[in-house]
Design a protein around this motif. Structure first.
Motif, PDB file in Angstrom:
ATOM      1  N   MET A 220     -96.636  50.498 -79.815  1.00 17.96           N
ATOM      2  CA  MET A 220     -96.298  49.645 -80.824  1.00 17.96           C
ATOM      3  C   MET A 220     -95.150  48.815 -80.772  1.00 17.96           C
ATOM      4  SD  MET A 220     -98.156  52.028 -83.868  1.00 17.96           S
ATOM      5  CE  MET A 220     -99.605  52.577 -83.758  1.00 17.96           C
ATOM      6  N   VAL A 221     -95.323  47.770 -81.791  1.00 16.43           N
ATOM      7  CA  VAL A 221     -93.907  46.767 -81.912  1.00 16.43           C
ATOM      8  C   VAL A 221     -93.645  46.636 -83.233  1.00 16.43           C
ATOM      9  CG1 VAL A 221     -92.947  44.622 -81.093  1.00 16.43           C
ATOM     10  CG2 VAL A 221     -94.306  45.733 -79.557  1.00 16.43           C
ATOM     11  N   ASP A 222     -94.479  45.649 -83.823  1.00 17.02           N
ATOM     12  CA  ASP A 222     -94.137  45.478 -85.324  1.00 17.02           C
ATOM     13  C   ASP A 222     -94.738  46.550 -86.177  1.00 17.02           C
ATOM     14  OD1 ASP A 222     -96.918  44.455 -84.559  1.00 17.02           O
ATOM     15  OD2 ASP A 222     -96.899  43.684 -86.577  1.00 17.02           O
ATOM     16  N   GLY A 223     -95.918  47.214 -85.983  1.00 19.25           N
ATOM     17  CA  GLY A 223     -96.468  48.198 -86.853  1.00 19.25           C
ATOM     18  C   GLY A 223     -97.249  47.569 -87.970  1.00 19.25           C
TER      19      GLY A 223
ATOM     20  N   GLY B 116     -99.695  44.958 -87.715  1.00 20.82           N
ATOM     21  CA  GLY B 116    -101.058  44.267 -87.210  1.00 20.82           C
ATOM     22  C   GLY B 116    -100.807  42.759 -86.883  1.00 20.82           C
ATOM     23  N   MET B 117     -99.469  42.369 -86.395  1.00 22.64           N
ATOM     24  CA  MET B 117     -99.082  41.092 -86.008  1.00 22.64           C
ATOM     25  C   MET B 117     -99.165  40.823 -84.758  1.00 22.64           C
ATOM     26  SD  MET B 117     -98.402  39.633 -89.240  1.00 22.64           S
ATOM     27  CE  MET B 117     -97.015  38.368 -89.035  1.00 22.64           C
ATOM     28  N   CYS B 118     -98.730  41.787 -84.003  1.00 21.02           N
ATOM     29  CA  CYS B 118     -98.358  41.477 -82.633  1.00 21.02           C
ATOM     30  C   CYS B 118     -99.700  41.914 -81.517  1.00 21.02           C
ATOM     31  CB  CYS B 118     -97.070  42.182 -81.934  1.00 21.02           C
ATOM     32  SG  CYS B 118     -97.376  43.935 -81.710  1.00 21.02           S
ATOM     33  N   GLY B 119    -100.382  42.854 -81.719  1.00 19.81           N
ATOM     34  CA  GLY B 119    -101.614  43.122 -80.872  1.00 19.81           C
ATOM     35  C   GLY B 119    -101.390  44.257 -79.724  1.00 19.81           C
ATOM     36  N   ALA B 120     -99.777  44.669 -79.780  1.00 20.61           N
ATOM     37  CA  ALA B 120     -99.465  45.596 -78.937  1.00 20.61           C
ATOM     38  C   ALA B 120    -100.435  46.917 -78.818  1.00 20.61           C
ATOM     39  CB  ALA B 120     -98.113  45.995 -79.015  1.00 20.61           C
ATOM     40  N   CYS B 121    -100.823  47.349 -79.951  1.00 17.88           N
ATOM     41  CA  CYS B 121    -101.311  48.735 -80.361  1.00 17.88           C
ATOM     42  C   CYS B 121    -102.864  48.524 -79.956  1.00 17.88           C
ATOM     43  CB  CYS B 121    -100.991  49.170 -81.458  1.00 17.88           C
ATOM     44  SG  CYS B 121    -101.793  48.196 -82.800  1.00 17.88           S
TER      45      CYS B 121
ATOM     46  N   PHE C 182    -106.534  47.662 -84.139  1.00 17.75           N
ATOM     47  CA  PHE C 182    -105.093  47.736 -84.176  1.00 17.75           C
ATOM     48  C   PHE C 182    -104.745  49.090 -84.474  1.00 17.75           C
ATOM     49  CE2 PHE C 182    -104.281  43.057 -84.286  1.00 17.75           C
ATOM     50  CZ  PHE C 182    -104.798  42.744 -82.913  1.00 17.75           C
TER      51      PHE C 182
ATOM     52  N   CYS D  23    -102.127  50.543 -85.315  1.00 21.65           N
ATOM     53  CA  CYS D  23    -101.107  50.325 -86.636  1.00 21.65           C
ATOM     54  C   CYS D  23    -101.794  50.172 -87.941  1.00 21.65           C
ATOM     55  CB  CYS D  23    -100.009  49.400 -86.263  1.00 21.65           C
ATOM     56  SG  CYS D  23    -100.402  47.927 -86.319  1.00 21.65           S
TER      57      CYS D  23
HETATM   58  S1  FES Z   1     -98.043  47.147 -83.679  1.00 21.04           S
HETATM   59 FE1  FES Z   1     -98.158  44.949 -83.579  1.00 21.04          FE
HETATM   60  S2  FES Z   1    -100.308  45.156 -84.089  1.00 21.04           S
HETATM   61 FE2  FES Z   1    -100.181  46.998 -84.254  1.00 21.04          FE
END
Ligand code: FES
Ligand SMILES: Cc1cc2nc3c(=O)[nH]c(=O)nc-3n(C[C@H](O)[C@H](O)[C@H](O)COP(=O)(O)OP(=O)(O)OC[C@H]3O[C@@H](n4cnc5c(N)ncnc54)[C@H](O)[C@@H]3O)c2cc1C
Length: 281
Positions: A216-219, A221-226, A236, A238
């Motif tokens: 996770m990066v932003d937590g 729902g913005m970055c898509g990492a998760c 997502f 997060c």
């Molecule tokens: S941590 Fe970025 S969308 Fe879930």
């Protein structure tokens, strides 16, 4: 505003407890939710599950295992130190109501996030059966706290040094096969353990929930990492999770994505260790 560490303790080798002064998060925290922290303004953002909260004291407790640079840095902090960012509560609370009998399964550091759920399921009137596992007896977490909130507690160790010699899945299977009517199983631990629990419960069609620890990066729902795949749909973790139906999770994708940055993480850890006083490498 910095967040003060009120308590810091190594519970078992490589696993640390950290209690943080965070009254606004403590006021809203629910079992199943997590925080994202940053040690300082140049630090990496890492998610940790809320292992406990005290609304009166205004504190949040997290329990983390040292696996890389940030968790190693965190382990070096002491009570009285501050961390710069501590954001939460994030993610959806666990679904807790009176259903009858629930089976809670915690593996390794996953025992910590299982604890507030066990307590909440018990307070909601359920019969709580818990299974906690570790590689060895000296790595077993919070046996006393889990005993307090469980009607039945089973212990497993991979090497047989305490409780059942084997895996948590052996006991899950035994309980289901005994005819005990279990309405829900919640399993939290390493992805391989959660996948095994899902494999054991699928043929019995027992609702099984897992908490996904994707990167996770932003937590928010913005970055898509998760990104995870659940029932062939992209979710997502997060904001849609972190809890999902274990029978629908693509664990292979989860594990591949978790390993995505391993070469960079290794370099980052080595650099950090070399920069420390007394390093001889
Ligand atoms: S941590 Fe970025 S969308 Fe879930
Ligand atoms: C919702 C959630 C709750 C979590 N709760 C806990 C907890 O209560 N206790 C605990 O010990 N660990 C928890 N984790 C895992 C924890 O976030 C990682 O161990 C930590 O980020 C590792 O950082 P590092 O710099 O020490 O290690 P690194 O060397 O950077 O990474 C080691 C491994 O940790 C994972 N990881 C790395 N960065 C992240 C990231 N930003 N987000 C998620 N995983 C990452 C990867 O699998 C990576 O290979 C949780 C993860 C998630 C997503």
């Amino acid at each position: 505003m910095p967040f003060k560490i009120l308590k810091k303790q190594e519970l078992v080798p490589t696993i640390h407890l950290m209690e943080i002064n965070a009254p606004r998060i403590a006021k809203k925290a629910q079992p199943g939710q997590f925080v994202i922290l940053r040690i300082n303004e140049n630090g990496e953002r890492i998610p940790l599950t809320i292992a406990d909260f005290d609304r009166k004291k205004g504190t949040i407790t997290t329990i983390f295992m040292v696996v890389g640079k940030t968790t190693m840095q965190l382990s070096a902090l002491k009570a009285g130190d501050n961390i710069s960012d501590f954001i939460g509560p994030l993610g959806n609370p666990a679904h807790i109501e009176n259903e009858g009998t629930v089976l809670l399964v915690g593996g390794g550091v996953g025992v910590a996030p299982i604890f507030p759920q066990a307590r909440a399921f018990r307070e909601a009137g359920n019969k709580v059966i818990s299974i906690i596992g570790a590689r060895s007896a000296n790595l077993l977490l919070w046996e006393d706290r889990m005993r307090e909130v469980s009607d039945e507690l089973y212990i497993t160790t991979d090497d047989g040094t305490k409780g059942h010699h084997g895996f948590v899945t052996d006991i899950v299977k035994k309980i289901i096969e005994s005819g005990e009517k279990v309405s829900r199983i919640v399993a939290i631990g390493p992805p391989v353990m959660m996948r095994s629990v899902a494999g054991v419960t699928r043929p019995f069609n027992v609702k099984t929930i897992v908490s996904l620890n994707s990167i996770m990066v932003d937590g928010t729902g913005m970055c898509g990492a998760c990104r995870v795949l659940v029932g062939n749909e992209t979710k997502f973790a997060c904001v849609d999770g972190p809890e999902f139906d274990a029978h629908l999770v693509d664990f292979t994708l989860l594990m591949n994505r978790l390993a995505m940055y391993q070469p960079e993480e290794k370099v980052s850890l080595e650099k950090y260790k070399c920069g420390r006083e007394g390093c001889t490498c």
